[in-house]
Design a protein around this motif. Structure first.
Motif, PDB file in Angstrom:
ATOM      1  N   ILE A 252       0.830  -1.204   0.000  1.00  0.00           N
ATOM      2  CA  ILE A 252       0.000   0.000   0.000  1.00  0.00           C
ATOM      3  C   ILE A 252       0.865   1.255   0.000  1.00  0.00           C
ATOM      4  CG2 ILE A 252      -0.272   0.230   2.501  1.00  0.00           C
ATOM      5  CD1 ILE A 252      -3.252   0.936   1.734  1.00  0.00           C
ATOM      6  N   LEU A 253       2.042   1.160   0.628  1.00  0.00           N
ATOM      7  CA  LEU A 253       2.936   2.317   0.592  1.00  0.00           C
ATOM      8  C   LEU A 253       3.397   2.565  -0.847  1.00  0.00           C
ATOM      9  CD1 LEU A 253       5.109   1.651   3.789  1.00  0.00           C
ATOM     10  CD2 LEU A 253       3.068   3.051   3.567  1.00  0.00           C
ATOM     11  N   GLY A 254       3.656   1.469  -1.562  1.00  0.00           N
ATOM     12  CA  GLY A 254       4.041   1.593  -2.965  1.00  0.00           C
ATOM     13  C   GLY A 254       2.922   2.192  -3.796  1.00  0.00           C
ATOM     14  N   GLU A 255       1.697   1.752  -3.526  1.00  0.00           N
ATOM     15  CA  GLU A 255       0.562   2.247  -4.304  1.00  0.00           C
ATOM     16  C   GLU A 255       0.314   3.718  -4.044  1.00  0.00           C
ATOM     17  OE1 GLU A 255      -1.992  -0.650  -2.874  1.00  0.00           O
ATOM     18  OE2 GLU A 255      -1.272  -2.171  -4.297  1.00  0.00           O
ATOM     19  N   PHE A 256       0.437   4.144  -2.789  1.00  0.00           N
ATOM     20  CA  PHE A 256       0.261   5.565  -2.491  1.00  0.00           C
ATOM     21  C   PHE A 256       1.379   6.388  -3.112  1.00  0.00           C
ATOM     22  CE2 PHE A 256      -3.570   5.962  -0.531  1.00  0.00           C
ATOM     23  CZ  PHE A 256      -3.756   5.254   0.634  1.00  0.00           C
ATOM     24  N   LEU A 257       2.591   5.845  -3.137  1.00  0.00           N
ATOM     25  CA  LEU A 257       3.699   6.527  -3.810  1.00  0.00           C
ATOM     26  C   LEU A 257       3.371   6.690  -5.293  1.00  0.00           C
ATOM     27  CD1 LEU A 257       6.573   7.683  -3.834  1.00  0.00           C
ATOM     28  CD2 LEU A 257       7.437   5.373  -4.112  1.00  0.00           C
ATOM     29  N   ALA A 258       2.776   5.639  -5.877  1.00  0.00           N
ATOM     30  CA  ALA A 258       2.396   5.708  -7.287  1.00  0.00           C
ATOM     31  C   ALA A 258       1.364   6.804  -7.516  1.00  0.00           C
ATOM     32  CB  ALA A 258       1.850   4.370  -7.752  1.00  0.00           C
TER      33      ALA A 258
ATOM     34  N   ALA B 109      -5.583   1.269  -3.517  1.00  0.00           N
ATOM     35  CA  ALA B 109      -5.078   1.695  -2.208  1.00  0.00           C
ATOM     36  C   ALA B 109      -6.230   1.937  -1.248  1.00  0.00           C
ATOM     37  CB  ALA B 109      -4.218   2.947  -2.365  1.00  0.00           C
ATOM     38  N   LEU B 110      -7.252   2.630  -1.730  1.00  0.00           N
ATOM     39  CA  LEU B 110      -8.373   2.969  -0.861  1.00  0.00           C
ATOM     40  C   LEU B 110      -9.089   1.712  -0.385  1.00  0.00           C
ATOM     41  CD1 LEU B 110      -9.887   5.418   0.215  1.00  0.00           C
ATOM     42  CD2 LEU B 110     -11.479   5.147  -1.667  1.00  0.00           C
ATOM     43  N   VAL B 111      -9.376   0.823  -1.324  1.00  0.00           N
ATOM     44  CA  VAL B 111     -10.136  -0.378  -0.960  1.00  0.00           C
ATOM     45  C   VAL B 111      -9.345  -1.267   0.004  1.00  0.00           C
ATOM     46  CG1 VAL B 111     -11.020  -2.541  -1.891  1.00  0.00           C
ATOM     47  CG2 VAL B 111     -11.592  -0.402  -3.008  1.00  0.00           C
ATOM     48  N   THR B 112      -8.047  -1.460  -0.287  1.00  0.00           N
ATOM     49  CA  THR B 112      -7.267  -2.338   0.593  1.00  0.00           C
ATOM     50  C   THR B 112      -7.071  -1.697   1.961  1.00  0.00           C
ATOM     51  OG1 THR B 112      -5.279  -1.486  -0.457  1.00  0.00           O
ATOM     52  CG2 THR B 112      -6.030  -3.646  -1.160  1.00  0.00           C
TER      53      THR B 112
ATOM     54  N   ALA C 291     -10.936  -9.224   4.879  1.00  0.00           N
ATOM     55  CA  ALA C 291     -10.181  -9.412   3.648  1.00  0.00           C
ATOM     56  C   ALA C 291     -10.738  -8.474   2.588  1.00  0.00           C
ATOM     57  CB  ALA C 291     -10.309 -10.858   3.192  1.00  0.00           C
ATOM     58  N   PRO C 292      -9.898  -7.965   1.694  1.00  0.00           N
ATOM     59  CA  PRO C 292     -10.416  -7.075   0.643  1.00  0.00           C
ATOM     60  C   PRO C 292     -11.405  -7.839  -0.246  1.00  0.00           C
ATOM     61  CG  PRO C 292      -8.008  -7.157   0.599  1.00  0.00           C
ATOM     62  CD  PRO C 292      -8.452  -8.159   1.588  1.00  0.00           C
ATOM     63  N   PRO C 293     -12.353  -7.130  -0.870  1.00  0.00           N
ATOM     64  CA  PRO C 293     -13.352  -7.804  -1.705  1.00  0.00           C
ATOM     65  C   PRO C 293     -12.688  -8.531  -2.869  1.00  0.00           C
ATOM     66  CG  PRO C 293     -13.406  -5.450  -2.062  1.00  0.00           C
ATOM     67  CD  PRO C 293     -12.529  -5.674  -0.890  1.00  0.00           C
ATOM     68  N   GLY C 294     -13.363  -9.614  -3.316  1.00  0.00           N
ATOM     69  CA  GLY C 294     -12.771 -10.433  -4.365  1.00  0.00           C
ATOM     70  C   GLY C 294     -12.461  -9.680  -5.641  1.00  0.00           C
ATOM     71  N   TRP C 295     -13.313  -8.692  -5.991  1.00  0.00           N
ATOM     72  CA  TRP C 295     -13.136  -8.037  -7.284  1.00  0.00           C
ATOM     73  C   TRP C 295     -11.861  -7.201  -7.353  1.00  0.00           C
ATOM     74  CZ3 TRP C 295     -12.770  -2.805  -6.891  1.00  0.00           C
ATOM     75  CH2 TRP C 295     -13.417  -2.193  -5.806  1.00  0.00           C
ATOM     76  N   ILE C 296     -11.236  -6.916  -6.212  1.00  0.00           N
ATOM     77  CA  ILE C 296     -10.047  -6.056  -6.240  1.00  0.00           C
ATOM     78  C   ILE C 296      -8.848  -6.816  -6.795  1.00  0.00           C
ATOM     79  CG2 ILE C 296      -9.002  -6.462  -3.940  1.00  0.00           C
ATOM     80  CD1 ILE C 296      -9.599  -3.034  -5.501  1.00  0.00           C
ATOM     81  N   ARG C 297      -8.909  -8.152  -6.719  1.00  0.00           N
ATOM     82  CA  ARG C 297      -7.727  -8.893  -7.167  1.00  0.00           C
ATOM     83  C   ARG C 297      -7.451  -8.739  -8.669  1.00  0.00           C
ATOM     84  NH1 ARG C 297      -3.872 -12.475  -5.473  1.00  0.00           N
ATOM     85  NH2 ARG C 297      -3.096 -13.755  -7.187  1.00  0.00           N
ATOM     86  N   PRO C 298      -8.478  -8.918  -9.555  1.00  0.00           N
ATOM     87  CA  PRO C 298      -8.194  -8.665 -10.976  1.00  0.00           C
ATOM     88  C   PRO C 298      -7.780  -7.225 -11.240  1.00  0.00           C
ATOM     89  CG  PRO C 298     -10.516  -9.167 -10.626  1.00  0.00           C
ATOM     90  CD  PRO C 298      -9.831  -9.451  -9.358  1.00  0.00           C
ATOM     91  N   VAL C 299      -8.312  -6.273 -10.465  1.00  0.00           N
ATOM     92  CA  VAL C 299      -7.916  -4.869 -10.635  1.00  0.00           C
ATOM     93  C   VAL C 299      -6.430  -4.721 -10.324  1.00  0.00           C
ATOM     94  CG1 VAL C 299      -8.298  -2.512  -9.829  1.00  0.00           C
ATOM     95  CG2 VAL C 299     -10.229  -4.042 -10.105  1.00  0.00           C
ATOM     96  N   ILE C 300      -6.002  -5.360  -9.232  1.00  0.00           N
ATOM     97  CA  ILE C 300      -4.587  -5.289  -8.847  1.00  0.00           C
ATOM     98  C   ILE C 300      -3.718  -5.949  -9.901  1.00  0.00           C
ATOM     99  CG2 ILE C 300      -2.887  -6.096  -7.164  1.00  0.00           C
ATOM    100  CD1 ILE C 300      -5.024  -5.825  -5.025  1.00  0.00           C
ATOM    101  N   LEU C 301      -4.182  -7.114 -10.405  1.00  0.00           N
ATOM    102  CA  LEU C 301      -3.393  -7.799 -11.433  1.00  0.00           C
ATOM    103  C   LEU C 301      -3.304  -6.947 -12.692  1.00  0.00           C
ATOM    104  CD1 LEU C 301      -4.580 -11.492 -10.959  1.00  0.00           C
ATOM    105  CD2 LEU C 301      -2.420 -10.442 -10.260  1.00  0.00           C
ATOM    106  N   LEU C 302      -4.385  -6.180 -12.990  1.00  0.00           N
ATOM    107  CA  LEU C 302      -4.361  -5.287 -14.151  1.00  0.00           C
ATOM    108  C   LEU C 302      -3.317  -4.202 -13.985  1.00  0.00           C
ATOM    109  CD1 LEU C 302      -5.616  -4.365 -16.838  1.00  0.00           C
ATOM    110  CD2 LEU C 302      -7.270  -3.029 -15.520  1.00  0.00           C
ATOM    111  N   SER C 303      -3.133  -3.753 -12.742  1.00  0.00           N
ATOM    112  CA  SER C 303      -2.201  -2.651 -12.520  1.00  0.00           C
ATOM    113  C   SER C 303      -0.763  -3.063 -12.815  1.00  0.00           C
ATOM    114  CB  SER C 303      -2.298  -2.141 -11.068  1.00  0.00           C
ATOM    115  OG  SER C 303      -1.606  -3.009 -10.193  1.00  0.00           O
TER     116      SER C 303
ATOM    117  N   ILE D 150      -2.448   8.632   7.143  1.00  0.00           N
ATOM    118  CA  ILE D 150      -3.715   7.920   7.279  1.00  0.00           C
ATOM    119  C   ILE D 150      -3.461   6.423   7.440  1.00  0.00           C
ATOM    120  CG2 ILE D 150      -5.871   7.339   6.119  1.00  0.00           C
ATOM    121  CD1 ILE D 150      -5.751  10.064   4.737  1.00  0.00           C
ATOM    122  N   THR D 151      -2.606   5.893   6.584  1.00  0.00           N
ATOM    123  CA  THR D 151      -2.317   4.450   6.623  1.00  0.00           C
ATOM    124  C   THR D 151      -1.768   4.037   7.980  1.00  0.00           C
ATOM    125  OG1 THR D 151      -1.729   4.555   4.293  1.00  0.00           O
ATOM    126  CG2 THR D 151      -1.074   2.593   5.489  1.00  0.00           C
ATOM    127  N   LEU D 152      -0.768   4.761   8.442  1.00  0.00           N
ATOM    128  CA  LEU D 152      -0.116   4.364   9.687  1.00  0.00           C
ATOM    129  C   LEU D 152      -1.028   4.597  10.874  1.00  0.00           C
ATOM    130  CD1 LEU D 152       3.406   5.651   8.799  1.00  0.00           C
ATOM    131  CD2 LEU D 152       2.590   3.320   8.814  1.00  0.00           C
TER     132      LEU D 152
END
Lengths: 249, 387, 133
Positions: free
Chosen positions: B88-94, B146-149, B158-170, B377-379
């Protein structure tokens, strides 16, 4: 009508996709449409004739006047549509064996109105495009000033308005608009003069008749006649841009 | 929904930091207002060097944004548990980097009010169109991920199932944003410095060195400033990634240098001559280039030798050296020297002006502010979970 | 409720302040009087019907712009069959509306139209005429 939120979002989504797909296809479609046998404007620069008059810049002056081109003292900000550059930088050097008459001499350079222009390839808004008659045209209303076309041009033919040009224009010519801060400009082959049957301003102004303008697709045009009899070269022809400005020595 | 209120709680140090960032942003904004009214003449760019600091920063930061994939891919595709806490730190950096990229492009435009023309008149054959599309999509992807996770983490589910294909797309999307940016340069027939097939691989290699290096430094900083400790293992694994990526990057640069110097073709050679030795008596970038080289060499020594890499203080220096070296190389030298010499052989030098530097600093401050708020926010979520 | 007087008085004052522009102009007799524009002396018919021009002259100008710049079409056939050259400076401002300040600007200033930025580039012939000796 009883529609669920999910159903509504689905329909909206599909509609959006359909609308953008159509625009998308339209944008690609323009590129692959076959070209009619139209005019192809071109120019032959007779270097020998040009060099007869040393220090002459009548073509540049005529262009500046016809198009309200501002004059900047700072070379970094200059805006030029047609200007003169050293022979070796334009057409290449043969080491110490370039003929004396040509060595270090200034010759006119301008936008080459290439047949396959890299600048129109990269413009993200189609603010510059190649017309059917061969002219690479600019739409100053649409240009966002990203200067990608300047990066793409292999010849350095384009200029950018780093500031308001009006204070730097000596005499306003009402027959042509000025441009504004933040847009790219370049030679337009005097398309506004061609529309009323007049030749480009530089061609008309040259006292030696060193600039010959005409239709490459017309076998009887003055440019074709010259190209039949004289060996002509174009700038950086190895890049595949197929310029429309030919140089004869 | 965005848990923004968590960023509004902090001690004196925190608020001094936030206010300083706002001050830098404010100054940059004022100079930008001046740029809007006077035009880009207040920068150091010229007819010959028509892209400068802004586009150079954009180019560098697209790389940093893409580097999130270096934590996401191992964790989500290969179950590298070690990266669990820092994806998530990487995603927020992105997210912060992409926003900075978009801001840098915006301030570089001559007619920014017309920016939507790129979407109103889509031009698929223009790489800049694809750049806008891919960056916009990447921003959206990472923001959602980042927001969902984070929200799932806060709610201890656990994060919702649909986030996994979104993450793989990224993952492929991250590769694509930097490839598209490289294509912006490497398809131009008239710019021989950029017209090389290795430009995109070079961009990716330098992105995957600089980005994770920054992430390591941020993790170390977080460890110092808060109670969150990412742990030794993720940092060491990231360090390995930086090491290999930097080796590949330096190798690619050496390949370029070989081709230019061995072939001896003036068109290719002159840009390198300008960078390393100067051309026609002009060479303002020469000390910068050699500094970049030295930093790269030093960083390689510190990274390759395991004893040095395992020492976290030396690792920090190595990461700083990598980041700085690549920032100079990609964030300055690469873009500017593509224009020198000009198509007609002129050597027109470029140096950014004060307004230009101030606007640049302002945008960096925006990015740093975003990272501060996101990490805060994360920490804060993690601390409240830890009890 | 408590303090009814103060509350109602405050509300009335607020509403009065909010609607100030409306009732003040009405009282001073300065309501909705459109500015007087000086019509061109020689030409009596515009390139399009007056009602259309009043509502959509900007649409016409944008259409002209697209035709000239992007399609290289310069001739415009008006609704009454007359042909014109599509040019803001060349036709509109040179042939008919020679005094931009007395015509265009009067309404534009009244309504507060600052952009579009046409005149940043397109030249008002009067400017040039004045500067020429």
């Amino acid at each position: 009508m009883n529609i669920t939120r999910k159903g509504f979002l689905r329909i909206t989504g599909f509609s959006l996709v359909a609308v953008t797909a159509r625009r998308f296809l339209g944008a690609i479609g323009e590129r692959v449409a076959p070209a009619r046998k139209a005019r192809r404007w071109a120019m032959v620069v007779d270097i020998g004739k040009c060099l007869q008059k040393e220090g002459c810049i009548k073509c540049i002056a005529a262009c500046n006047k016809a198009h309200n081109i501002p004059v900047f003292q700072d070379r970094r900000r200059e805006i030029v549509w047609i200007w003169k550059a050293q022979f070796e930088n334009v057409l290449g050097s043969e080491g110490g064996y370039t003929p004396g008459a040509l060595r270090g001499q200034p010759i006119p350079v301008l936008c080459n109105h290439c047949d396959d222009p890299p600048c129109t390839r990269v413009c993200p808004t189609q603010a510059t495009w190649k017309r059917e008659d061969g002219i690479v045209m600019m739409d100053w209303h649409r240009c966002i000033g990203c200067r990608y076309c300047i990066a793409a041009c292999p010849y350095g033919s384009r200029s950018f308005n780093w500031s308001d040009p009006r204070p730097h224009i000596a005499e306003l010519n009402p027959d042509f608009p000025t441009r504004t801060t933040g847009v790219v400009e370049k030679c337009n082959f005097c398309e506004e003069r061609l529309a009323s049957g007049r030749p480009p301003a530089c061609v008309e102004a040259c006292p030696e008749k060193a600039l010959v303008f005409g239709d490459l697709n017309d076998a009887g045009s003055p440019v074709r006649e010259l190209l039949r009899s004289r060996y002509a070269t174009r700038r950086k022809s190895e890049l595949g841009t197929r310029p429309s400005i030919f140089y004869i020595v | 929904m965005f848990m923004f209120e968590k960023a509004l709680v902090g001690g004196r140090r925190y608020w001094i930091w936030i206010l300083s960032l706002f001050a830098v942003i404010g100054l940059g904004f004022l100079f930008y207002m001046r740029q809007l009214s006077e035009g880009l003449a207040i920068t150091g760019m010229s007819r010959d060097v028509s892209w400068g600091l802004y586009i150079a920063q954009f180019t560098f930061l697209v790389g940093v944004a893409a580097s999130a994939v270096m934590v996401v891919l191992p964790y989500y595709l290969h179950d590298w548990k070690a990266f669990g806490k820092i994806t998530i730190l990487g995603e927020f950096l992105a997210v912060s980097s992409v926003v900075m990229c978009m801001l840098f492009v915006f301030v570089d435009m001559g007619q920014p009010a017309r920016v939507l023309n790129v979407l109103l008149y889509p031009t698929p054959r223009s790489l800049m169109f694809w750049d806008m599309v891919s960056l916009g999509g990447y921003l959206l992807l990472n923001a959602v991920i980042a927001l969902v996770t984070l929200r799932s983490e806060r709610n201890s589910v656990a994060p919702p199932g649909w986030i996994r294909p979104v993450i793989l797309l990224s993952i492929p999307w991250a590769i694509s944003i930097h490839t598209v940016t490289a294509f912006l340069y490497s398809g131009l027939p008239g710019r021989s410095f950029w017209l090389t097939a290795i430009l995109a691989p070079r961009f990716l290699a330098s992105a995957f060195s600089a980005g994770p290096a920054l992430l390591i430094l941020l993790c170390m900083l977080i460890r110092r400033l808060t109670r969150f400790d990412p742990g030794r293992e993720p940092i060491q694994k990231l360090a390995l990634i930086v090491t290999y990526a930097m080796i590949v990057n330096v190798f690619f640069v050496l390949m370029e240098i070989f081709t230019a110097f061995y072939s001896g073709i003036p068109d290719h050679l002159r840009h390198f001559e300008y960078l390393f030795f100067g051309l026609n008596g002009r060479g303002v970038l020469v000390p910068w280039m050699w500094t970049s080289v030295l930093l790269a060499a030093a960083s390689l020594v510190l990274l390759i030798v395991p004893r040095f890499r395992h020492d976290e203080r030396l690792l920090a220096s190595a990461c700083a050296a990598v980041f700085l070296s690549l920032w100079i190389d990609k964030g300055m030298c690469l873009v500017v020297s593509g224009f020198i010499p000009s198509p007609l052989g002129a050597v027109t030098e470029y140096a950014p002006t004060l307004p230009e530097i101030s606007i640049t600093a302002g945008i960096w401050a925006v990015g740093i502010l975003m990272i501060t708020v996101f990490y805060r926010i994360t920490l804060s979520v993690r601390e409240s979970l830890a009890g | 409720m408590r303090d009814q007087g103060v509350i109602y008085a405050g509300l009335a004052a607020f509403l009065g302040l909010l609607t100030f522009p409306a009732w003040y102009n009405a009282a001073a007799g300065k309501t909705a009087k459109p500015p007087e524009v000086r019509l061109p002396a020689q030409e009596k018919q515009c390139v399009a019907p007056v009602d259309y021009m009043k509502t959509s002259h900007m649409a016409l100008l944008v259409n002209w712009r697209e035709e000239v710049v992007r399609r290289n079409v310069r001739s415009f056939t008006a609704f009454n069959g007359k042909t014109y050259n599509m040019s803001l400076t060349g036709t509109c401002l040179s042939g008919c509306h020679t005094n931009k300040a007395d015509f265009c600007d009067r309404c534009h200033n009244y309504v507060g139209v600052k952009g579009p930025y046409c005149m940043d580039c397109h030249i008002d012939p009067k400017l040039v005429a004045r500067s020429r000796p």
